[in-house]
Design a protein around this motif. Structure first.
Motif, PDB file in Angstrom:
ATOM      1  N   ILE A  64       0.833  -1.204   0.000  1.00 39.77           N
ATOM      2  CA  ILE A  64       0.000   0.000   0.000  1.00 39.77           C
ATOM      3  C   ILE A  64       0.869   1.256   0.000  1.00 39.77           C
ATOM      4  O   ILE A  64       0.573   2.223  -0.686  1.00 39.77           O
ATOM      5  N   PHE A  65       1.962   1.232   0.757  1.00 34.01           N
ATOM      6  CA  PHE A  65       2.844   2.390   0.869  1.00 34.01           C
ATOM      7  C   PHE A  65       4.267   2.013   0.450  1.00 34.01           C
ATOM      8  O   PHE A  65       5.139   1.828   1.294  1.00 34.01           O
ATOM      9  N   PRO A  66       4.521   1.885  -0.843  1.00 38.00           N
ATOM     10  CA  PRO A  66       5.867   1.485  -1.267  1.00 38.00           C
ATOM     11  C   PRO A  66       6.878   2.593  -1.008  1.00 38.00           C
ATOM     12  O   PRO A  66       6.536   3.766  -0.938  1.00 38.00           O
ATOM     13  N   ASP A  67       8.150   2.175  -0.850  1.00 39.49           N
ATOM     14  CA  ASP A  67       9.228   3.162  -0.701  1.00 39.49           C
ATOM     15  C   ASP A  67       9.362   3.941  -1.997  1.00 39.49           C
ATOM     16  O   ASP A  67       9.177   3.402  -3.091  1.00 39.49           O
ATOM     17  N   ARG A  68       9.670   5.206  -1.892  1.00 37.02           N
ATOM     18  CA  ARG A  68       9.885   6.044  -3.068  1.00 37.02           C
ATOM     19  C   ARG A  68      11.357   6.386  -3.163  1.00 37.02           C
ATOM     20  O   ARG A  68      11.979   6.703  -2.148  1.00 37.02           O
ATOM     21  N   PRO A  69      11.907   6.347  -4.373  1.00 35.56           N
ATOM     22  CA  PRO A  69      13.322   6.695  -4.523  1.00 35.56           C
ATOM     23  C   PRO A  69      13.598   8.108  -4.028  1.00 35.56           C
ATOM     24  O   PRO A  69      12.816   9.025  -4.275  1.00 35.56           O
ATOM     25  N   GLY A  70      14.682   8.262  -3.282  1.00 35.25           N
ATOM     26  CA  GLY A  70      15.074   9.581  -2.797  1.00 35.25           C
ATOM     27  C   GLY A  70      14.345  10.037  -1.549  1.00 35.25           C
ATOM     28  O   GLY A  70      14.580  11.129  -1.041  1.00 35.25           O
ATOM     29  N   LEU A  71      13.435   9.217  -1.052  1.00 36.88           N
ATOM     30  CA  LEU A  71      12.647   9.611   0.120  1.00 36.88           C
ATOM     31  C   LEU A  71      13.512   9.808   1.359  1.00 36.88           C
ATOM     32  O   LEU A  71      13.287  10.712   2.152  1.00 36.88           O
ATOM     33  N   TYR A  72      14.542   8.986   1.506  1.00 41.26           N
ATOM     34  CA  TYR A  72      15.367   9.033   2.707  1.00 41.26           C
ATOM     35  C   TYR A  72      16.738   9.649   2.437  1.00 41.26           C
ATOM     36  O   TYR A  72      17.691   9.371   3.132  1.00 41.26           O
ATOM     37  N   GLY A  73      16.853  10.479   1.402  1.00 40.62           N
ATOM     38  CA  GLY A  73      18.133  11.119   1.080  1.00 40.62           C
ATOM     39  C   GLY A  73      18.686  10.551  -0.210  1.00 40.62           C
ATOM     40  O   GLY A  73      18.008   9.822  -0.931  1.00 40.62           O
ATOM     41  N   PRO A  74      19.939  10.862  -0.501  1.00 43.34           N
ATOM     42  CA  PRO A  74      20.554  10.390  -1.751  1.00 43.34           C
ATOM     43  C   PRO A  74      20.584   8.863  -1.790  1.00 43.34           C
ATOM     44  O   PRO A  74      20.842   8.207  -0.786  1.00 43.34           O
ATOM     45  N   GLU A  75      20.261   8.352  -2.956  1.00 43.59           N
ATOM     46  CA  GLU A  75      20.254   6.897  -3.117  1.00 43.59           C
ATOM     47  C   GLU A  75      21.665   6.346  -3.022  1.00 43.59           C
ATOM     48  O   GLU A  75      22.599   6.940  -3.519  1.00 43.59           O
ATOM     49  N   GLN A  76      21.783   5.224  -2.373  1.00 44.25           N
ATOM     50  CA  GLN A  76      23.077   4.566  -2.251  1.00 44.25           C
ATOM     51  C   GLN A  76      23.053   3.314  -3.117  1.00 44.25           C
ATOM     52  O   GLN A  76      22.149   2.509  -3.018  1.00 44.25           O
ATOM     53  N   GLU A  77      23.992   3.195  -4.017  1.00 39.00           N
ATOM     54  CA  GLU A  77      24.018   2.034  -4.902  1.00 39.00           C
ATOM     55  C   GLU A  77      25.006   1.012  -4.436  1.00 39.00           C
ATOM     56  O   GLU A  77      25.943   1.213  -3.812  1.00 39.00           O
TER      57      GLU A  77
END
Length: 97
Positions: free
Chosen positions: A84-97
């Motif tokens: 229902i509430f998927p994680d969104r890219p960038g929600l928690y700061g810069p993406e870490q690969e």
């Protein structure tokens, strides 16, 4: 805001007194605080620590009874449903690969 009631000051010994209507819920012997400011007078009940403590104790006793009947306190924190509430890219700061 509460009701506005007209009253008249009267002489009581060497002081001036005001009658408070019974509907105001002030019992005889209740400690009051009077404050004079900007030409007006404010009357408040004095904070009663013991009364406050009794009310808090009663509240905590009620909560304890409810928890006892429910089998314990509720779980702390809630788990998110990722469908229902998927994680969104960038929600928690810069993406870490």
């Amino acid at each position: 805001m509460g009701a506005i009631v007209k009253s008249r000051a009267f002489k009581s010994g060497n002081s001036v007194a005001v009658r408070l209507p019974k509907s105001f819920g002030v019992d005889a012997g209740t400690n009051l605080m009077l404050e004079q400011r900007d030409g007006g007078i404010s009357i408040r009940r004095e904070f009663d620590v013991d009364d406050h403590r009794r009310k808090l104790t009663a509240m905590f006793d009620t909560i304890a009874r409810i928890w006892e009947e429910a089998g314990g306190p509720p779980e702390t924190g809630m788990k998110r449903d990722l469908d229902i509430f998927p994680d969104r890219p960038g929600l928690y700061g810069p993406e870490q690969e």
